[in-house]
Scaffold this motif. Structure first.
Motif, PDB file in Angstrom:
ATOM      1  N   SER A  28     -18.341  42.464 -22.301  1.00  0.00           N
ATOM      2  CA  SER A  28     -19.643  42.968 -22.738  1.00  0.00           C
ATOM      3  C   SER A  28     -20.630  43.049 -21.575  1.00  0.00           C
ATOM      4  O   SER A  28     -21.668  43.674 -21.704  1.00  0.00           O
ATOM      5  N   ALA A  29     -20.326  42.414 -20.469  1.00  0.00           N
ATOM      6  CA  ALA A  29     -21.233  42.407 -19.320  1.00  0.00           C
ATOM      7  C   ALA A  29     -20.733  43.390 -18.261  1.00  0.00           C
ATOM      8  O   ALA A  29     -19.532  43.602 -18.111  1.00  0.00           O
ATOM      9  N   ALA A  30     -21.674  43.920 -17.525  1.00  0.00           N
ATOM     10  CA  ALA A  30     -21.309  44.796 -16.415  1.00  0.00           C
ATOM     11  C   ALA A  30     -20.648  43.967 -15.314  1.00  0.00           C
ATOM     12  O   ALA A  30     -20.902  42.776 -15.186  1.00  0.00           O
ATOM     13  N   THR A  31     -19.820  44.611 -14.542  1.00  0.00           N
ATOM     14  CA  THR A  31     -19.228  43.925 -13.394  1.00  0.00           C
ATOM     15  C   THR A  31     -20.310  43.662 -12.352  1.00  0.00           C
ATOM     16  O   THR A  31     -21.333  44.332 -12.311  1.00  0.00           O
ATOM     17  N   THR A  32     -20.046  42.670 -11.505  1.00  0.00           N
ATOM     18  CA  THR A  32     -20.938  42.333 -10.400  1.00  0.00           C
ATOM     19  C   THR A  32     -20.103  42.345  -9.129  1.00  0.00           C
ATOM     20  O   THR A  32     -18.986  41.802  -9.123  1.00  0.00           O
ATOM     21  N   TYR A  33     -20.613  42.951  -8.073  1.00  0.00           N
ATOM     22  CA  TYR A  33     -19.893  43.030  -6.796  1.00  0.00           C
ATOM     23  C   TYR A  33     -20.595  42.163  -5.761  1.00  0.00           C
ATOM     24  O   TYR A  33     -21.825  42.161  -5.662  1.00  0.00           O
ATOM     25  N   TYR A  34     -19.774  41.442  -4.967  1.00  0.00           N
ATOM     26  CA  TYR A  34     -20.315  40.683  -3.839  1.00  0.00           C
ATOM     27  C   TYR A  34     -19.198  40.423  -2.828  1.00  0.00           C
ATOM     28  O   TYR A  34     -18.144  39.886  -3.195  1.00  0.00           O
ATOM     29  N   ASP A  35     -19.402  40.819  -1.607  1.00  0.00           N
ATOM     30  CA  ASP A  35     -18.541  40.475  -0.471  1.00  0.00           C
ATOM     31  C   ASP A  35     -17.052  40.722  -0.731  1.00  0.00           C
ATOM     32  O   ASP A  35     -16.219  39.860  -0.507  1.00  0.00           O
ATOM     33  N   GLY A  36     -16.738  41.907  -1.215  1.00  0.00           N
ATOM     34  CA  GLY A  36     -15.338  42.292  -1.405  1.00  0.00           C
ATOM     35  C   GLY A  36     -14.725  41.896  -2.732  1.00  0.00           C
ATOM     36  O   GLY A  36     -13.552  42.167  -2.979  1.00  0.00           O
ATOM     37  N   TYR A  56     -12.046  39.503  -8.714  1.00  0.00           N
ATOM     38  CA  TYR A  56     -10.958  40.440  -8.463  1.00  0.00           C
ATOM     39  C   TYR A  56     -11.206  41.155  -7.144  1.00  0.00           C
ATOM     40  O   TYR A  56     -12.336  41.533  -6.837  1.00  0.00           O
ATOM     41  N   ASP A  57     -10.146  41.346  -6.375  1.00  0.00           N
ATOM     42  CA  ASP A  57     -10.252  42.030  -5.094  1.00  0.00           C
ATOM     43  C   ASP A  57     -10.714  43.467  -5.338  1.00  0.00           C
ATOM     44  O   ASP A  57     -10.103  44.192  -6.124  1.00  0.00           O
ATOM     45  N   ALA A  58     -11.797  43.866  -4.692  1.00  0.00           N
ATOM     46  CA  ALA A  58     -12.376  45.193  -4.921  1.00  0.00           C
ATOM     47  C   ALA A  58     -11.459  46.323  -4.481  1.00  0.00           C
ATOM     48  O   ALA A  58     -11.537  47.432  -5.010  1.00  0.00           O
ATOM     49  N   LYS A  59     -10.585  46.086  -3.531  1.00  0.00           N
ATOM     50  CA  LYS A  59      -9.690  47.143  -3.046  1.00  0.00           C
ATOM     51  C   LYS A  59      -8.422  47.265  -3.890  1.00  0.00           C
ATOM     52  O   LYS A  59      -7.953  48.364  -4.150  1.00  0.00           O
ATOM     53  N   ILE A  93     -18.436  35.360 -22.100  1.00  0.00           N
ATOM     54  CA  ILE A  93     -19.331  35.813 -21.036  1.00  0.00           C
ATOM     55  C   ILE A  93     -20.022  37.065 -21.579  1.00  0.00           C
ATOM     56  O   ILE A  93     -19.418  38.132 -21.642  1.00  0.00           O
ATOM     57  N   TRP A  94     -21.279  36.911 -21.992  1.00  0.00           N
ATOM     58  CA  TRP A  94     -22.035  38.027 -22.566  1.00  0.00           C
ATOM     59  C   TRP A  94     -22.808  38.794 -21.505  1.00  0.00           C
ATOM     60  O   TRP A  94     -23.117  39.965 -21.686  1.00  0.00           O
ATOM     61  N   ASN A  95     -23.199  38.115 -20.443  1.00  0.00           N
ATOM     62  CA  ASN A  95     -24.088  38.704 -19.452  1.00  0.00           C
ATOM     63  C   ASN A  95     -23.524  38.557 -18.049  1.00  0.00           C
ATOM     64  O   ASN A  95     -22.652  37.730 -17.807  1.00  0.00           O
ATOM     65  N   HIS A  96     -24.080  39.340 -17.138  1.00  0.00           N
ATOM     66  CA  HIS A  96     -23.614  39.247 -15.757  1.00  0.00           C
ATOM     67  C   HIS A  96     -24.201  37.991 -15.099  1.00  0.00           C
ATOM     68  O   HIS A  96     -25.241  37.476 -15.515  1.00  0.00           O
ATOM     69  N   PRO A  97     -23.551  37.490 -14.066  1.00  0.00           N
ATOM     70  CA  PRO A  97     -23.992  36.283 -13.369  1.00  0.00           C
ATOM     71  C   PRO A  97     -25.042  36.601 -12.301  1.00  0.00           C
ATOM     72  O   PRO A  97     -25.356  37.761 -12.045  1.00  0.00           O
ATOM     73  N   ALA A  98     -25.551  35.554 -11.693  1.00  0.00           N
ATOM     74  CA  ALA A  98     -26.432  35.691 -10.526  1.00  0.00           C
ATOM     75  C   ALA A  98     -25.682  35.134  -9.329  1.00  0.00           C
ATOM     76  O   ALA A  98     -24.950  34.145  -9.445  1.00  0.00           O
TER      77      ALA A  98
END
Length: 182
Positions: A28-36, A56-59, A93-98
């Motif tokens: 239900s939450a959007a993905t969050t990207y950080y450092d690959g 998860y590995d972004a590549k 997990i309903w929401n994205h993290p910080a």
């Protein structure tokens, strides 16, 4: 319950990663990207899903690490669950993290236990439901947690995303994570 990568130029599907084998799980939450890494969790506690959050590995889309929001046997906090109630205990997990890039920590808001209004089959505090959990962003190791409601029977879980900020304590500015709940 699938992470899908799209080709930036064409929009075609570039890859898929199944997040869990739990058939009734969803996100239900959007993905969050950080450092690959791409971070995402699963929900579905109201239909008997055991919560999980992962990187998860972004590549490649391959799972780098995962954190079960309901600990299994032998894991820290497993003694806060009765019998095998952890298998269907919620912790969505309903929401994205910080993410705090200075501390290399990710703050994950975790939802309520399941069933949410009948705790008779899940004695104990039911970690890590109705909590905010701080994890090492690269390894998923739990650094700390704060449970807002022990053995929640009122669905007083986290309802908004975690937010980073600064507050003043005894005249000193310190970093803070702010987590709204019900």
């Amino acid at each position: 319950n699938t992470l899908v990568a799209l080709d930036q130029q064409s929009g075609s599907v570039a890859g898929k990663t199944k997040l869990t084998d739990q058939a009734r799980a969803y996100t239900s939450a959007a993905t969050t990207y950080y450092d690959g890494l791409v971070y995402i969790g699963i929900a579905g506690g109201e239909v008997g899903v055991r919560g999980k959050f992962g990187a998860y590995d972004a590549k490649t889309g391959k799972e780098v690490w995962s954190f079960w929001t309901i600990p299994g046997p032998g894991e820290r906090g497993s003694d806060t669950w009765q019998g095998d109630s952890y298998k269907h205990g919620g912790g969505p997990i309903w929401n994205h993290p910080a993410i705090d890039p200075d501390l290399h920590m990710i703050y994950v808001p975790v939802g309520n236990a399941g069933p949410d209004n009948d705790g008779s089959d899940r004695a104990g505090d039911n970690l890590f439901t109705a909590s905010i959990v701080a994890l090492d962003a690269k390894t998923g190791r739990r650094i700390w947690h704060f449970q807002m409601v022990h053995h929640d029977l009122w669905e007083y879980d986290t309802v908004g995303p975690a937010t980073l900020g600064e507050i003043t304590v005894d005249g000193r500015r310190i970093k803070a994570v702010i987590q709204p709940s019900k």
